[in-house]
Design an enzyme around this catalytic site. Structure first.
Site, PDB file in Angstrom:
ATOM      1  N   GLN A 134       0.837  -1.155   0.138  1.00  0.00           N
ATOM      2  CA  GLN A 134      -0.091  -0.084   0.095  1.00  0.00           C
ATOM      3  C   GLN A 134       0.881   1.159  -0.144  1.00  0.00           C
ATOM      4  O   GLN A 134       1.673   1.468   0.869  1.00  0.00           O
ATOM      5  CB  GLN A 134      -0.859  -0.206   1.268  1.00  0.00           C
ATOM      6  CG  GLN A 134      -1.882   1.174   1.219  1.00  0.00           C
ATOM      7  CD  GLN A 134      -2.553   1.090   2.519  1.00  0.00           C
ATOM      8  OE1 GLN A 134      -3.189   0.020   2.936  1.00  0.00           O
ATOM      9  NE2 GLN A 134      -3.120   2.310   3.140  1.00  0.00           N
ATOM     10  N   GLY A 135       0.740   2.119  -1.142  1.00  0.00           N
ATOM     11  CA  GLY A 135       1.467   3.404  -1.102  1.00  0.00           C
ATOM     12  C   GLY A 135       0.641   4.585  -0.735  1.00  0.00           C
ATOM     13  O   GLY A 135       0.086   5.160  -1.628  1.00  0.00           O
ATOM     14  N   GLU A 146     -10.289  -1.659   5.499  1.00  0.00           N
ATOM     15  CA  GLU A 146      -9.391  -2.001   6.313  1.00  0.00           C
ATOM     16  C   GLU A 146      -9.798  -2.067   7.824  1.00  0.00           C
ATOM     17  O   GLU A 146      -9.085  -2.885   8.595  1.00  0.00           O
ATOM     18  CB  GLU A 146      -8.169  -0.951   6.066  1.00  0.00           C
ATOM     19  CG  GLU A 146      -6.813  -1.335   7.048  1.00  0.00           C
ATOM     20  CD  GLU A 146      -5.735  -0.205   6.831  1.00  0.00           C
ATOM     21  OE1 GLU A 146      -4.499  -0.584   7.135  1.00  0.00           O
ATOM     22  OE2 GLU A 146      -6.224   0.825   6.365  1.00  0.00           O
ATOM     23  N   GLU A 182      -5.428  10.606  17.137  1.00  0.00           N
ATOM     24  CA  GLU A 182      -5.649  12.289  17.164  1.00  0.00           C
ATOM     25  C   GLU A 182      -6.562  12.335  15.841  1.00  0.00           C
ATOM     26  O   GLU A 182      -7.606  13.024  16.039  1.00  0.00           O
ATOM     27  CB  GLU A 182      -4.479  13.224  17.030  1.00  0.00           C
ATOM     28  CG  GLU A 182      -3.774  13.124  18.571  1.00  0.00           C
ATOM     29  CD  GLU A 182      -2.949  11.907  18.652  1.00  0.00           C
ATOM     30  OE1 GLU A 182      -2.169  11.665  19.708  1.00  0.00           O
ATOM     31  OE2 GLU A 182      -2.679  11.208  17.498  1.00  0.00           O
ATOM     32  N   SER A 191      -3.758   8.030  13.195  1.00  0.00           N
ATOM     33  CA  SER A 191      -3.332   8.094  14.508  1.00  0.00           C
ATOM     34  C   SER A 191      -4.683   8.387  15.137  1.00  0.00           C
ATOM     35  O   SER A 191      -5.636   8.818  14.488  1.00  0.00           O
ATOM     36  CB  SER A 191      -2.480   9.428  14.733  1.00  0.00           C
ATOM     37  OG  SER A 191      -3.023  10.540  14.351  1.00  0.00           O
ATOM     38  N   SER A 198       4.443  -1.705   4.250  1.00  0.00           N
ATOM     39  CA  SER A 198       4.398  -3.191   4.646  1.00  0.00           C
ATOM     40  C   SER A 198       4.802  -3.898   3.494  1.00  0.00           C
ATOM     41  O   SER A 198       4.059  -3.758   2.423  1.00  0.00           O
ATOM     42  CB  SER A 198       3.225  -3.569   5.551  1.00  0.00           C
ATOM     43  OG  SER A 198       3.175  -2.742   6.574  1.00  0.00           O
TER      44      SER A 198
END
Length: 389
Positions: free
Chosen positions: A128-129, A247, A370, A368, A163
């Site tokens: 995944q880019g 995801e 946040e 994240s 990954s």
């Protein structure tokens, strides 16, 4: 027919298939978060074995690409039997659970026919880019560009935290297409072959665990076919957000099976070390058990506003807390590795130490905490949007 009887028959089929094909070499291959470097050749062949059995793509809406299609209940049955059999960590999960549902939802017929069968066979692996050095949680700040060049595109830029980039055959890349592209506008999702020497460079990133499953990827005029833009040029933000929903959604049910295995090991350690006699530790163990049940119920409840953000907050914090609890039940022994330290070789880690270190990133990667709280505040609670610099 009785659905519970049907599910029992499906469970028996899955269990028998795994028993007939799993070997000790497969089980020893390892894999999974923090262990993606282990047994890659064995695990890649195992991916093809899963494909021959039709066990890849169970969650896809149709069974027409070499897969079988089943509902969430049977997907959970398969995940339970897979974990019970101690099968190795999957190397094809990015293609199966992220790329494929996105191509099914947004792609053309030609794209589906080209890319889904190789994923279902276990023949082609994906990475995944998305993230970049200056565009992690704020994905709309990405700078990678894809410029039209005849019938295709030339891609220039850098991705990070990718990954399995060294093992992948393909990468889906979010890039800017068109002059004046800014923030969410004029982004496109391109499918890019990784075998482009001189145009694509992959550099491993060493992590706290001592392993390097994450990578930097540099694109220097890398070529993508003009027909390999998912959802059409300029619609990349919509496609990318749909992919993130996959995801963080029902696909996490299989992930939770792994969590349950890890929790079981922590409980065993607590009993063996006597830590379970401590009422504070017992309460923390019960909270982890209850939290895991809440994760399952949430995943099965179906989509809700900002559901992917809620799901990411729930499992990321649950798993990070489990890593901390795993260290607490071991006490002072948690600070020592399982083997003799030698300066010339990477340090050894036990499985719970590796989980603790790797899970520190759970509340950061994939969006994240946040950012997820901001999404919930703005889209669900209707609070004023944060000012953009």
């Amino acid at each position: 027919m009785n659905s519970s009887a049907d599910d029992a028959g499906f469970r028996a089929e899955a269990r028998a298939w795994l028993a007939a094909r799993l070997t000790d070499a497969h089980r020893a291959a390892g894999g999974g978060p923090g262990r993606e470097h282990e047994g890659l050749a064995v695990r890649r062949e195992w991916e093809r074995e899963l494909g021959r059995g039709g066990w890849i793509g169970l969650g896809w809406p149709e069974a027409r690409w070499g897969n079988r299609s089943v509902g969430p209940a049977r997907q959970m049955v398969w995940a339970e039997e897979y974990a019970r059999a101690r099968a190795p960590g999957r190397v094809g999960h990015i293609g199966e659970n992220l790329l494929a549902p996105t191509v099914i939802r947004y792609g053309t017929r030609e794209q589906r026919e080209r890319f889904l069968p190789p994923v279902a066979r276990g023949d082609e692996l994906w990475c995944q880019g998305y993230s970049e050095p200056d565009a992690g949680s704020d994905l709309a700040a990405l700078r990678t560009t894809a410029v039209r060049d005849g019938t295709g595109y030339r891609i220039t830029g850098q991705k990070v935290w990718t990954s399995l980039a060294r093992e992948a055959d393909w990468c889906f890349v979010l890039a800017r297409t068109g002059a004046g592209s800014r923030r969410h506008r004029r982004l496109s999702l391109l499918l890019v072959p990784m075998d482009q020497p001189g145009r694509i460079e992959v550099r491993p990133i060493r992590q706290m665990t001592g392993t390097s499953e994450f990578n930097e990827v540099f694109f220097d005029g890398a070529i993508a076919d003009g027909g390999h833009v998912v959802g059409g040029e300029g619609n990349g933000w919509t496609v990318a957000m749909g992919l993130l929903d996959d995801e963080r959604g029902v696909a996490t049910l299989a992930q939770q099976i792994g969590f349950e295995t890890e929790l079981r090991e922590v409980v065993r350690t607590a009993v063996a070390t006597g830590a379970a006699d401590d009422p504070v530790i017992r309460e923390r163990l019960v909270r982890q058990w209850a939290g895991l049940r809440a994760l399952r119920w949430h995943a099965l409840a179906g989509p809700a506003p900002a559901d992917s953000s809620v799901t990411k907050l729930l499992w990321g914090n649950w798993h990070r807390t489990l890593g901390e609890l795993a260290m607490a039940v071991r006490g002072a022994a948690a600070t020592a590795g399982p083997g003799e330290w030698r300066a010339e070789t990477p340090y050894e880690l036990s499985s719970d130490q590796r989980m603790f270190l790797f899970s520190r990133a759970d509340t950061i990667y994939g969006g994240s905490d946040e950012i997820q709280r901001t999404v919930i505040a703005e889209r669900v609670l209707g609070l004023p949007k944060e000012p953009k610099g």
